[in-house]
Design an enzyme around this catalytic site. Structure first.
Site, PDB file in Angstrom:
ATOM      1  N   TYR A  39       0.838  -1.192   0.000  1.00 47.34           N
ATOM      2  CA  TYR A  39       0.000   0.000   0.000  1.00 47.34           C
ATOM      3  C   TYR A  39       0.875   1.245   0.000  1.00 47.34           C
ATOM      4  O   TYR A  39       0.697   2.146  -0.818  1.00 47.34           O
ATOM      5  CB  TYR A  39      -0.925   0.006   1.225  1.00 47.34           C
ATOM      6  CG  TYR A  39      -1.851   1.204   1.234  1.00 47.34           C
ATOM      7  CD1 TYR A  39      -3.098   1.141   0.614  1.00 47.34           C
ATOM      8  CD2 TYR A  39      -1.469   2.404   1.814  1.00 47.34           C
ATOM      9  CE1 TYR A  39      -3.937   2.242   0.581  1.00 47.34           C
ATOM     10  CE2 TYR A  39      -2.291   3.516   1.782  1.00 47.34           C
ATOM     11  CZ  TYR A  39      -3.527   3.426   1.170  1.00 47.34           C
ATOM     12  OH  TYR A  39      -4.344   4.527   1.133  1.00 47.34           O
ATOM     13  N   ASP A  40       1.836   1.271   0.909  1.00 47.67           N
ATOM     14  CA  ASP A  40       2.693   2.454   1.021  1.00 47.67           C
ATOM     15  C   ASP A  40       3.474   2.705  -0.264  1.00 47.67           C
ATOM     16  O   ASP A  40       3.584   3.831  -0.738  1.00 47.67           O
ATOM     17  CB  ASP A  40       3.675   2.303   2.187  1.00 47.67           C
ATOM     18  CG  ASP A  40       2.952   2.473   3.518  1.00 47.67           C
ATOM     19  OD1 ASP A  40       1.765   2.843   3.500  1.00 47.67           O
ATOM     20  OD2 ASP A  40       3.577   2.217   4.559  1.00 47.67           O
ATOM     21  N   SER A  89      -3.552  13.530  10.634  1.00 47.38           N
ATOM     22  CA  SER A  89      -2.692  12.392  10.399  1.00 47.38           C
ATOM     23  C   SER A  89      -1.245  12.886  10.470  1.00 47.38           C
ATOM     24  O   SER A  89      -1.013  14.043  10.793  1.00 47.38           O
ATOM     25  CB  SER A  89      -3.039  11.849   9.019  1.00 47.38           C
ATOM     26  OG  SER A  89      -2.451  10.622   8.837  1.00 47.38           O
ATOM     27  N   LYS A 120       5.511   4.564  16.986  1.00 45.18           N
ATOM     28  CA  LYS A 120       4.246   4.795  16.279  1.00 45.18           C
ATOM     29  C   LYS A 120       3.417   3.528  16.416  1.00 45.18           C
ATOM     30  O   LYS A 120       3.739   2.499  15.823  1.00 45.18           O
ATOM     31  CB  LYS A 120       4.507   5.115  14.813  1.00 45.18           C
ATOM     32  CG  LYS A 120       3.262   5.538  14.063  1.00 45.18           C
ATOM     33  CD  LYS A 120       3.636   6.044  12.683  1.00 45.18           C
ATOM     34  CE  LYS A 120       2.452   6.619  11.937  1.00 45.18           C
ATOM     35  NZ  LYS A 120       1.286   5.756  11.869  1.00 45.18           N
ATOM     36  N   LYS A 291       8.334  14.283  17.484  1.00 45.94           N
ATOM     37  CA  LYS A 291       7.541  15.495  17.734  1.00 45.94           C
ATOM     38  C   LYS A 291       8.442  16.603  18.250  1.00 45.94           C
ATOM     39  O   LYS A 291       9.371  16.338  19.024  1.00 45.94           O
ATOM     40  CB  LYS A 291       6.467  15.214  18.792  1.00 45.94           C
ATOM     41  CG  LYS A 291       5.421  14.230  18.344  1.00 45.94           C
ATOM     42  CD  LYS A 291       4.433  13.906  19.445  1.00 45.94           C
ATOM     43  CE  LYS A 291       3.514  12.781  18.974  1.00 45.94           C
ATOM     44  NZ  LYS A 291       2.675  12.246  20.033  1.00 45.94           N
ATOM     45  N   LYS A 315       9.151   5.761   9.066  1.00 47.51           N
ATOM     46  CA  LYS A 315       8.815   4.345   8.924  1.00 47.51           C
ATOM     47  C   LYS A 315      10.033   3.556   8.488  1.00 47.51           C
ATOM     48  O   LYS A 315      10.814   4.032   7.662  1.00 47.51           O
ATOM     49  CB  LYS A 315       7.697   4.168   7.906  1.00 47.51           C
ATOM     50  CG  LYS A 315       6.363   4.679   8.397  1.00 47.51           C
ATOM     51  CD  LYS A 315       5.300   4.216   7.451  1.00 47.51           C
ATOM     52  CE  LYS A 315       3.956   4.099   8.115  1.00 47.51           C
ATOM     53  NZ  LYS A 315       3.058   3.262   7.331  1.00 47.51           N
ATOM     54  N   CYS A 406      -5.191 -34.977  -5.073  1.00 43.51           N
ATOM     55  CA  CYS A 406      -4.209 -35.065  -4.000  1.00 43.51           C
ATOM     56  C   CYS A 406      -2.913 -35.648  -4.568  1.00 43.51           C
ATOM     57  O   CYS A 406      -2.936 -36.725  -5.170  1.00 43.51           O
ATOM     58  CB  CYS A 406      -4.739 -35.950  -2.881  1.00 43.51           C
ATOM     59  SG  CYS A 406      -3.497 -36.285  -1.623  1.00 43.51           S
ATOM     60  N   CYS A 424      -8.552 -33.270   1.204  1.00 43.45           N
ATOM     61  CA  CYS A 424      -8.465 -34.633   0.694  1.00 43.45           C
ATOM     62  C   CYS A 424      -9.276 -35.470   1.664  1.00 43.45           C
ATOM     63  O   CYS A 424      -9.015 -35.457   2.862  1.00 43.45           O
ATOM     64  CB  CYS A 424      -7.001 -35.103   0.677  1.00 43.45           C
ATOM     65  SG  CYS A 424      -6.866 -36.882   0.345  1.00 43.45           S
ATOM     66  N   CYS A 429      -5.302 -41.859   2.823  1.00 43.75           N
ATOM     67  CA  CYS A 429      -4.236 -41.072   2.184  1.00 43.75           C
ATOM     68  C   CYS A 429      -2.963 -41.186   3.032  1.00 43.75           C
ATOM     69  O   CYS A 429      -2.979 -40.882   4.224  1.00 43.75           O
ATOM     70  CB  CYS A 429      -4.667 -39.616   2.059  1.00 43.75           C
ATOM     71  SG  CYS A 429      -3.335 -38.558   1.432  1.00 43.75           S
TER      72      CYS A 429
HETATM   73  S1  IVH Z   1       0.657  11.969  17.358  1.00 40.60           S
HETATM   74  C1  IVH Z   1      -1.560  15.177  14.462  1.00 40.60           C
HETATM   75  N1  IVH Z   1       1.860   9.867  18.281  1.00 40.60           N
HETATM   76  O1  IVH Z   1      -0.538   7.563  13.644  1.00 40.60           O
HETATM   77  C2  IVH Z   1      -1.575  13.773  14.813  1.00 40.60           C
HETATM   78  N2  IVH Z   1       0.253   9.564  16.569  1.00 40.60           N
HETATM   79  O2  IVH Z   1      -0.278   8.247  10.838  1.00 40.60           O
HETATM   80  C3  IVH Z   1      -0.809  13.566  16.063  1.00 40.60           C
HETATM   81  N3  IVH Z   1      -0.112   7.229  15.951  1.00 40.60           N
HETATM   82  O3  IVH Z   1      -3.388   9.588  13.483  1.00 40.60           O
HETATM   83  C4  IVH Z   1      -0.657  12.157  16.294  1.00 40.60           C
HETATM   84  N4  IVH Z   1       1.319   6.375  17.363  1.00 40.60           N
HETATM   85  O4  IVH Z   1      -3.408   7.493  15.007  1.00 40.60           O
HETATM   86  C5  IVH Z   1       0.954  10.323  17.410  1.00 40.60           C
HETATM   87  N5  IVH Z   1       2.974   8.092  19.248  1.00 40.60           N
HETATM   88  C6  IVH Z   1       2.081   8.550  18.378  1.00 40.60           C
HETATM   89  C7  IVH Z   1       1.360   7.710  17.528  1.00 40.60           C
HETATM   90  C8  IVH Z   1       0.442   8.248  16.628  1.00 40.60           C
HETATM   91  C9  IVH Z   1       0.438   6.112  16.431  1.00 40.60           C
HETATM   92  C10 IVH Z   1      -1.111   7.248  14.874  1.00 40.60           C
HETATM   93  C11 IVH Z   1      -2.222   8.240  15.074  1.00 40.60           C
HETATM   94  C12 IVH Z   1      -2.139   9.141  13.892  1.00 40.60           C
HETATM   95  C13 IVH Z   1      -1.481   8.265  12.897  1.00 40.60           C
HETATM   96  C14 IVH Z   1      -0.827   9.062  11.809  1.00 40.60           C
END
Ligand code: IVH
Length: 665
Positions: A39-40, A89, A120, A291, A315, A406, A424, A429
């Site tokens: 998908y990615d 997201s 994540k 973050k 990722k 078979c 089978c 068998c």
């Molecule tokens: S922070 C603005 N922290 O990943 C969104 N998200 O691909 C801030 N997710 O919608 C999200 N682990 O459902 C954050 N440690 C984490 C996370 C996390 C999983 C999910 C979350 C988000 C999605 C984005």
């Protein structure tokens, strides 16, 4: 548009449609048809093309592309709730260079800052509001603007506090997931019940959170990690690190692997370390989230319609590769079930050479649309044998057709009533015979490990072992066996000794070892607890099992049929004559509840299975429906129709407390 441009545009539209279709299966049906990796890859390809050739599309055409939708469409069952703050997201990257770009953008507005890195979590995001210290409402992400009210299900999650020691209004966000051990447990019981299994923990969690029956949610043991507080400054929180401390203090669970770091070097080191750590966690992660720690810069950094600029997901490149599918062949299991396998052009995959992959059943082949000579993606997935997960390039116009003979006994093989599995059905068998013998000696059954797969196959070929009773007769041929090439006195004596020891293993292991259709370990244990000794199976009335909770008529009728079959009766008799007559090795047991039958209903403080166990252990019985034979209805909160019915039959209704009093009386 020239001819070439039309061609390109059509190709992009084709890709858009394909991804929309995948989205539909993933979000609407909780049943992905391609792996995350594929998908990615395809999603990123589409994104790149759309950017490069944006001049071939109108604005509205681009707007309707799957790359411009925040996904997770709404299902119709739960009440829709609008989020006060949209649930966005995360933008994702696969490289350190792109992380550097993310940092460079922050540098435009800030000079001194740090980062907070978290796993994540591969689950479903949830937003939970507390009012006056009480859990008030929990809403899923939905389309980012509007989600679904799943409060009653979130209340079933043990590590989400229902009350907190904080009186201000508070909204927290995090991820609901199914731990890997719980996922395996769930699939094992689905398998035993002959129900379709879940594709992965994320989809199992999604399916569970959408259950309309909170009791089921409770049984499945979902968990949650929280990672964000809405309007943190209002609660005197100015960085993410402190928000984690705050959440923890209030009783929320946060990831233990989260860490504050200061530089790209430290981020790079975390990425390297976590690559290995993540494989040992009891929850699935698909990367990390980086973050900006200082919240004061968030507003100025802003966001796109999909992502904030203060966080980014990294990722890991998946352990996945492509190769040519050389051949497809089947193997037969002990129940006669057909498994499809792939022979591959040898390739290297995460450090090992690979030339085979599993394909499961024909349905799997049909869904992927593969055939011999196609170029396919394969992936290492925990097990030693990798799995084929998709097509890289279709080289063969047709889809591989189901095999109908078979390869071991040349009899016809048949699809079962669901059309998903083939079998089978030939009782004689030779492959099924060998598989049954191997199962009989396996760890969960009689655990005769010195008689491994290789020896069984050889002894079968040499006519020493034809069915399981012959295993116990091997000692009569001791001298002959010692003289076989590759064996000696020591190895044969060891085999014979472990066979003798197996005679005294518990009854449940033996019953499991018999390969009775639909009887897994759990059911075997239950049968053993009722039958108590092997010889009793010969005149045991299995029809009473139909009434038992969780057993069901299909399993019961299978059981009755199996023990009615002359061949099987003879087999049991021969086992007993050979000195194999094990008993049920009971756990500590009382008869306080003997001759008392219970029905359990409503929401109790522990899962139903917990009370069932106590009842069985103390000699009682548990039934799934109310009848005049029932003595007690153990009822928790929100007990429904069973409570009404119990009153009609004049059955004593007891609470959890009264149940414990009964036990202590
Ligand atoms: S922070 C603005 N922290 O990943 C969104 N998200 O691909 C801030 N997710 O919608 C999200 N682990 O459902 C954050 N440690 C984490 C996370 C996390 C999983 C999910 C979350 C988000 C999605 C984005």
């Amino acid at each position: 548009m020239n001819e070439n441009e039309i061609k390109i545009k059509n190709k992009i539209i084709e890709l858009q449609n394909k991804i929309s279709e995948w989205d539909k299966h993933y979000y609407d049906f909780d049943d992905p048809i391609v792996s995350d990796e594929i998908y990615d890859t395809e999603y990123n390809k589409l994104k790149k093309y759309e950017e490069q050739y944006s001049y071939l599309f109108s604005d509205s055409e681009l707007q309707s592309s799957p790359t411009n939708k925040i996904n997770a469409h709404l299902s119709r069952i739960f009440t829709k709730v609008e989020h006060d703050f949209p649930m966005l997201s995360l933008d994702k990257t696969y490289s350190i260079e792109e992380i550097q770009k993310f940092i460079d953008n922050i540098k435009k507005i800030a000079s001194k800052f740090s980062f907070f890195i978290e796993p994540k979590i591969d689950g479903l995001s949830i937003s939970i509001k507390y009012k006056k210290g009480k859990l008030f409402r929990a809403v899923t992400r939905g389309n980012g603007q509007i989600g679904e009210d799943v409060t009653s299900n979130i209340l079933q999650i043990n590590n989400i506090p229902k009350e907190i020691d904080y009186q201000e209004d508070l909204e927290v966000r995090g991820e609901v997931f199914l731990a890997i051990d719980q996922f395996e447990k769930l699939n094992m019981s689905l398998k035993e019940e002959n129900k379709p299994i879940m594709a992965n923990p994320r989809n199992a969690a999604a399916g569970t959170l959408r259950q309309l029956n909170p009791e089921i949610v409770k049984q499945r043991n979902l968990s949650a990690f929280l990672y964000y507080i809405i309007n943190p400054q209002k609660h005197n929180i100015f960085n993410i690190e402190d928000s984690f401390r705050f959440l923890k203090k209030l009783g929320f669970e946060v990831t233990k692997e989260a860490k504050k770091v200061n530089s790209i070097e430290e981020i790079t080191k975390y990425i390297g370390d976590f690559k290995e750590i993540r494989k040992k966690l009891n929850y699935e992660t698909d990367g990390i989230v980086i973050k900006l720690n200082e919240i004061k810069f968030y507003e100025q950094l802003g966001q796109t319609s999909k992502f904030p600029h203060w966080a980014i997901a990294f990722k890991y490149e998946p352990d996945i590769t492509s190769t040519i599918l050389k051949d497809i062949f089947i193997t037969i299991g002990r129940t006669g079930v057909v498994t499809y396998n792939a022979k591959l052009d040898e390739v290297e995959l995460s450090g090992t050479k690979v030339s085979y992959a599993t394909l499961n059943n024909y349905e799997f082949i049909r869904n992927l649309g593969i055939n011999i000579n196609d170029s396919v993606y394969i992936k290492k997935s925990g097990e030693i044998i990798p799995c084929l997960i998709g097509i890289a390039n279709k080289n063969n116009y047709e889809i591989f057709k189901p095999i109908d003979t078979c390869p071991y006994c040349k009899n016809q093989i048949y699809f079962n009533e669901t059309g998903l599995e083939q079998f089978c059905l030939n009782q004689d068998c030779p492959e099924i015979k060998i598989r049954k013998l191997i199962h009989f000696t396996s760890k969960e059954a009689l655990d005769i490990n010195s008689l491994g797969e290789k020896n069984i196959t050889l002894f079968h070929k040499l006519n020493y072992i034809n069915d399981i009773t012959d295993i116990f007769k091997l000692k009569d041929y001791q001298d002959e066996l010692i003289n076989l090439s590759g064996f000696g006195e020591i190895s044969i004596k060891k085999i014979i000794q472990s066979i003798e020891e197996a005679k005294n293993k518990s009854l449940e292991k033996l019953i499991f070892g018999l390969s009775i259709p639909l009887i897994g370990i759990k059911s075997a244990k239950f049968i053993a607890s009722k039958v108590l000794k092997l010889e009793n199976v010969l005149d045991f009335d299995f029809s009473i099992f139909e009434e038992y909770h969780d057993f069901g008529s299909k399993i019961t009728s299978n059981l009755i049929e199996w023990f009615k079959d002359e061949k099987n009766i003879l087999l049991i008799k021969r086992l007993i004559n050979l000195g194999v007559n094990p008993s049920y090795l009971e756990e500590q047991k009382t008869d306080i509840l003997s001759n008392l039958s219970f029905v359990i209903t409503g929401t109790l403080s522990k899962p139903r299975s917990y009370f069932e166990k106590i009842i069985y252990k103390n000699g009682g019985q548990v039934f799934s429906s109310i009848s005049s034979n029932i003595k007690y209805l153990l009822a928790g909160e929100k007990a429904g129709s069973k409570l009404i019915k119990a009153k009609k039959f004049n059955i004593k209704v007891i609470t959890e407390e009264e149940f414990y009093e009964l036990l202590n009386s």
